[in-house]
Write a protein that holds these residues in place. Sequence first.
Motif, mmCIF file in Angstrom:
data_model
loop_
_atom_site.group_PDB
_atom_site.id
_atom_site.type_symbol
_atom_site.label_atom_id
_atom_site.label_comp_id
_atom_site.label_asym_id
_atom_site.label_seq_id
_atom_site.Cartn_x
_atom_site.Cartn_y
_atom_site.Cartn_z
ATOM 1 N N VAL A 52 0.716 13.987 13.715
ATOM 2 C CA VAL A 52 -0.380 13.680 12.781
ATOM 3 C C VAL A 52 0.020 12.475 11.928
ATOM 4 O O VAL A 52 -0.770 11.543 11.727
ATOM 5 N N ILE A 53 1.263 12.473 11.457
ATOM 6 C CA ILE A 53 1.731 11.336 10.631
ATOM 7 C C ILE A 53 1.754 10.060 11.464
ATOM 8 O O ILE A 53 1.244 9.016 11.046
ATOM 9 N N ARG A 54 2.334 10.138 12.649
ATOM 10 C CA ARG A 54 2.482 8.924 13.478
ATOM 11 C C ARG A 54 1.125 8.368 13.908
ATOM 12 O O ARG A 54 0.884 7.168 13.820
ATOM 13 N N GLN A 55 0.227 9.259 14.339
ATOM 14 C CA GLN A 55 -1.055 8.775 14.882
ATOM 15 C C GLN A 55 -2.081 8.433 13.807
ATOM 16 O O GLN A 55 -2.857 7.504 13.966
ATOM 17 N N HIS A 56 -2.088 9.213 12.728
ATOM 18 C CA HIS A 56 -3.184 9.062 11.767
ATOM 19 C C HIS A 56 -2.782 8.397 10.459
ATOM 20 O O HIS A 56 -3.645 8.088 9.635
ATOM 21 N N ILE A 57 -1.503 8.202 10.229
ATOM 22 C CA ILE A 57 -1.065 7.535 8.993
ATOM 23 C C ILE A 57 -0.320 6.246 9.354
ATOM 24 O O ILE A 57 -0.645 5.172 8.862
ATOM 25 N N GLY A 58 0.659 6.389 10.236
ATOM 26 C CA GLY A 58 1.337 5.215 10.771
ATOM 27 C C GLY A 58 2.011 4.335 9.729
ATOM 28 O O GLY A 58 2.000 3.113 9.858
ATOM 29 N N ASP A 110 -8.652 16.257 12.320
ATOM 30 C CA ASP A 110 -10.053 15.825 12.302
ATOM 31 C C ASP A 110 -10.379 15.085 11.004
ATOM 32 O O ASP A 110 -11.090 14.082 11.016
ATOM 33 N N ARG A 111 -9.852 15.596 9.897
ATOM 34 C CA ARG A 111 -10.097 14.924 8.611
ATOM 35 C C ARG A 111 -9.383 13.564 8.592
ATOM 36 O O ARG A 111 -9.953 12.552 8.150
ATOM 37 N N PHE A 112 -8.159 13.532 9.099
ATOM 38 C CA PHE A 112 -7.437 12.253 9.136
ATOM 39 C C PHE A 112 -8.138 11.253 10.062
ATOM 40 O O PHE A 112 -8.144 10.061 9.793
ATOM 41 N N GLU A 113 -8.717 11.766 11.124
ATOM 42 C CA GLU A 113 -9.479 10.902 12.041
ATOM 43 C C GLU A 113 -10.583 10.162 11.269
ATOM 44 O O GLU A 113 -10.813 8.977 11.466
ATOM 45 N N GLU A 114 -11.255 10.895 10.353
ATOM 46 C CA GLU A 114 -12.333 10.276 9.563
ATOM 47 C C GLU A 114 -11.799 9.238 8.574
ATOM 48 O O GLU A 114 -12.467 8.263 8.261
ATOM 49 N N LEU A 115 -10.594 9.469 8.079
ATOM 50 C CA LEU A 115 -10.075 8.608 6.998
ATOM 51 C C LEU A 115 -9.550 7.257 7.495
ATOM 52 O O LEU A 115 -9.438 6.319 6.728
ATOM 53 N N LYS A 116 -9.214 7.188 8.777
ATOM 54 C CA LYS A 116 -8.807 5.912 9.403
ATOM 55 C C LYS A 116 -7.629 5.231 8.686
ATOM 56 O O LYS A 116 -7.592 4.009 8.526
ATOM 57 N N LEU A 117 -6.700 6.030 8.262
ATOM 58 C CA LEU A 117 -5.552 5.471 7.536
ATOM 59 C C LEU A 117 -4.664 4.598 8.412
ATOM 60 O O LEU A 117 -3.977 3.704 7.923
ATOM 61 N N GLU A 118 -4.693 4.859 9.716
ATOM 62 C CA GLU A 118 -3.789 4.116 10.610
ATOM 63 C C GLU A 118 -4.103 2.624 10.650
ATOM 64 O O GLU A 118 -3.288 1.835 11.090
ATOM 65 N N TYR A 119 -5.296 2.233 10.174
ATOM 66 C CA TYR A 119 -5.642 0.806 10.156
ATOM 67 C C TYR A 119 -5.261 0.112 8.849
ATOM 68 O O TYR A 119 -5.496 -1.073 8.673
ATOM 69 N N GLU A 120 -4.717 0.868 7.912
ATOM 70 C CA GLU A 120 -4.447 0.323 6.574
ATOM 71 C C GLU A 120 -3.110 -0.406 6.474
ATOM 72 O O GLU A 120 -2.832 -1.052 5.479
ATOM 73 N N GLU A 121 -2.234 -0.244 7.463
ATOM 74 C CA GLU A 121 -0.883 -0.823 7.411
ATOM 75 C C GLU A 121 -0.180 -0.415 6.112
ATOM 76 O O GLU A 121 0.218 -1.250 5.286
ATOM 77 N N ILE A 122 -0.043 0.889 5.963
ATOM 78 C CA ILE A 122 0.541 1.476 4.748
ATOM 79 C C ILE A 122 2.043 1.197 4.709
ATOM 80 O O ILE A 122 2.742 1.323 5.712
ATOM 81 N N LYS A 157 0.818 -1.214 0.000
ATOM 82 C CA LYS A 157 0.000 0.000 0.000
ATOM 83 C C LYS A 157 0.856 1.271 0.000
ATOM 84 O O LYS A 157 1.767 1.409 0.829
ATOM 85 N N VAL A 158 0.518 2.169 -0.911
ATOM 86 C CA VAL A 158 1.267 3.411 -1.094
ATOM 87 C C VAL A 158 0.297 4.583 -0.976
ATOM 88 O O VAL A 158 -0.714 4.622 -1.679
#
Length: 264
Positions: free
Chosen positions: A218-224, A188-200, A176-177
């Motif tokens: 923001v990167i660590r918590q919401h993108i990971g 708040d927008r990143f919270e909605e997108l739930k990217l942290e569960y995607e294992e990017i 995943k990229v």
Amino acid sequence: MQLLRSTFSAFFFFLSFTLSAQKATYIANSGVLVQVGQNKVLIDAFFEDGRGKFLTPQSSQLDAMVAGRPPYNNLSLALATHAHPDHFSPTQIGKLLFTNKKLNCLATPQVVDSIEVVMDNFESIHDRTLTFPLSRSWKSYDQEGLTVKAAYAKHAGKSNARIQDLIFLVNFNGKKVLHLGDANMDPDRFEELKLEYEEIDVAFVPFWYMTSFYGAEVIRQHIGAKKVVAIHIPENYSQQSLDKIKKFMPNAVIFDKAGQSITF
Ligand SMILES: [Zn+2]
């Protein structure tokens, strides 16, 4: 023992092939070529105006993309996050699609509209300029070997409020990229997108996220993501900015030289 040894060497050969087959190469500014196996996706790589601040692709590089010369042969998909000239050129992307009859482009309605404005024979490529209606939820696009999820975000900066910006999450059979375009640093927008569960696996993120503790969080918590790459770096960016990135996001890879690449 001999059998074990040859099994091991075959395994490591396979492993190194697999690793080298997952590669992202820096083109300019926020532009990258991502290759996973047979699939090659160009993101924000097709532009010619660096607004006097940002690295741009060389004209020979743009010609090679249009002509489909390596490494731009057999492109799978072109993505454009938004209609700013340091991310996309309507003339050039029109030429790319006109010449590469099987290539699709996925972008915002503003991007597609601006291609239509400059291109005489837009009808010949119209059905390959794909977009999504504006909505807050993820939308999905599939083609052989890859799935793209896209969601709208506000563009960074108040003066850009009317610019539509898409965040792209490209899934190449499990790898995943993420590419943020110029998305606003809005938790708040990143919270909605739930990217942290995607294992990017790799996230391409504008460098300014990394110049503060807040942005790095923001990167660590919401993108990971497993790997974070700083993009959109001005040609004459300061040592001070570089020091901040190293302080707040010490493991980030910084894309600032054309042709740099990472494997993942
Ligand atoms: Zn922009």
